[in-house]
Scaffold this active site. Structure first.
Site, mmCIF file in Angstrom:
data_model
loop_
_atom_site.group_PDB
_atom_site.id
_atom_site.type_symbol
_atom_site.label_atom_id
_atom_site.label_comp_id
_atom_site.label_asym_id
_atom_site.label_seq_id
_atom_site.Cartn_x
_atom_site.Cartn_y
_atom_site.Cartn_z
ATOM 1 N N CYS A 1 0.790 4.329 -5.246
ATOM 2 C CA CYS A 1 1.315 3.453 -4.178
ATOM 3 C C CYS A 1 1.213 4.369 -3.367
ATOM 4 O O CYS A 1 2.015 4.859 -2.406
ATOM 5 C CB CYS A 1 3.262 3.324 -4.126
ATOM 6 N N GLY A 2 0.419 4.107 -2.748
ATOM 7 C CA GLY A 2 0.018 5.362 -1.808
ATOM 8 C C GLY A 2 0.575 6.753 -1.704
ATOM 9 O O GLY A 2 0.644 7.044 -3.313
#
Lengths: 132, 295
Positions: free
Chosen positions: B91-92
């Site tokens: 998620c980044g």
């Protein structure tokens, strides 16, 4: 009944009820309170017990709360309650579970103050069991 | 130069990766909507709690008998950092940025000679902090089996924090989480839990009492004492919800990027593939022609 009361029942997860009603009875820490429209401003904590909501022409609805907080302003009544269950859905098994939880709390309490709080809660729950 | 078969395999593998990232992006988008709805639904409770607390505590601050949860226990030696992250990656920079903020705080506090304890919420945060500060982690919570965060989860954390506070295991408690601003922007945030960060009563929309004053049952102090532990759970719950929305938002934009990158890669590979194929055909033709000429 003259004046309607705007009643909000709020749980941390969502707004459960927000409507105009005639009478709400709440289990205040220092005794039950019946609140109608135009009630004087009050803040009170709740003990475990039953909230009754009455609206003309409708059957009374009852909810079990495990404690919480109530605020009355001229704008209406707000009940903040962590756990709310419609009384119809609360069966004796669920209540028994609550009671055994409370008993554990009493046993686990580390300080006297905590134990007293837990004990009070347990007493209320037992009273509720008898009332049902 | 890679052979045609290699290129074909390569394109196929990038394409299947792209399908996965695309699917993850859509799942994250759906989950984000749900997380945002949950955060929205939780707002009325938190707002009312804030207002009441701000009103009540305004009179209490500065008084000697003010509850410790509100003003702290007067010491500032042991800090408990509650670091809330996600249980999953991909998620980044979501988990990393929360962990970085926490690490900076740890460094700052250690430099001042304070003791730091960590309560890790979420698997990724624990993993990120374990490497450098493993011995400081006192407890971990994981909600990987939980479908959507409920208030009970927050209560569990709050109860642990309260127990530790009462046992005198720490003096100051700070919560780290990521505030959801938009899909592309989540802001790592720290918030003081103990002593409670109570809003200024002047900022709160005052309930119009029509000249009357509140009656308090049992009394202001008792109510405040009852409300503060609840408020702790509410604050944790709010942070968890914000985190859930941020996580999905971050994942959505990360997966969107990944899908786009995969698309670019496929385009480039396809061009190389076509050129290689053409070169090979040309080469074969030349071979045939020069073979015929030699005869």
């Amino acid at each position: 009944m003259a004046e309607k009361l705007s009643f909000d029942l709020v749980s941390p997860e969502r707004l459960l009820i927000s409507e105009q009603v005639d009478l709400v009875t709440v289990p205040g820490t220092e005794g039950d309170m019946g609140i109608m429209g135009g009630h004087a401003p009050v803040m009170s904590t709740l003990r475990p017990g039953v909230i009754g909501v009455e609206t003309e022409g409708q059957p009374e609805r009852r909810y079990f709360v495990r404690g919480g907080f109530v605020e009355v302003t001229p704008a209406g009544l707000t009940v903040l309650a962590e756990h709310t269950v419609p009384l119809a859905e609360l069966d004796s098994a669920a209540l028994e579970r609550e009671i055994s939880n409370a008993e554990e709390d009493v046993a686990d309490a580390k300080t006297d103050e905590r134990r007293q709080i837990a004990q009070e809660k347990l007493d209320h729950l037992k009273a509720l069991r008898q009332a049902l | 130069m890679a052979s045609l078969k290699d290129l074909r395999n390569r394109i196929a593998s990038v394409r299947s990766t792209q399908k996965i990232t695309k699917a993850m992006q859509m799942v994250a988008a759906a989950k984000l909507r749900r997380a945002q709805e949950a955060a929205e639904a939780a707002r009325p409770y938190a707002e009312r709690m804030d207002r009441v607390l701000a009103n009540l505590s305004a009179g209490m601050i500065g008084q000697p008998e003010a509850p410790a949860l509100l003003v702290g226990n007067g010491r500032d030696d042991v800090h408990l950092l509650v670091v809330a992250t996600a249980d999953r990656g991909l998620c980044g920079g979501f988990n990393a940025s929360i962990a970085r903020l926490a690490r900076e705080e740890i460094a700052r506090l250690t430099a001042q000679g304070k003791t730091v304890k960590i309560l890790a919420v979420g698997r990724k945060g624990r993993d990120a902090l374990r490497r450098m500060h493993g011995e400081k982690i006192v407890k971990t919570f994981e909600f990987s089996g939980v479908r959507s965060i409920g208030f009970v989860n927050a209560e569990e954390i709050a109860a642990t924090v309260l127990d530790m506070f009462e046992a005198g295991e720490f003096d100051v408690c700070t919560l780290f989480y990521s505030r959801f601003q938009s899909v592309v922007s989540q802001i790592p945030t720290k918030q003081s839990l103990i002593p409670a960060a109570v809003g200024n009563p002047d900022d709160q929309p005052e309930a119009d009492l029509g000249g009357a004053i509140y009656e308090y049952e049992p009394n202001e102090e008792e109510i405040l004492r009852d409300l503060l532990p609840r408020n702790l759970a509410v604050q944790v719950f709010r942070a968890l919800l914000e985190n859930a929305a941020s996580e999905q938002g971050a994942r959505m934009s990360a997966m969107d990027n990944a899908t786009r990158n995969a698309g670019e890669m496929i385009d480039k590979l396809t061009i190389t593939y076509n050129r290689t194929r053409q070169a090979q055909i040309t080469k074969e033709l030349i071979e045939i022609i020069s073979g015929a000429e030699a005869l």
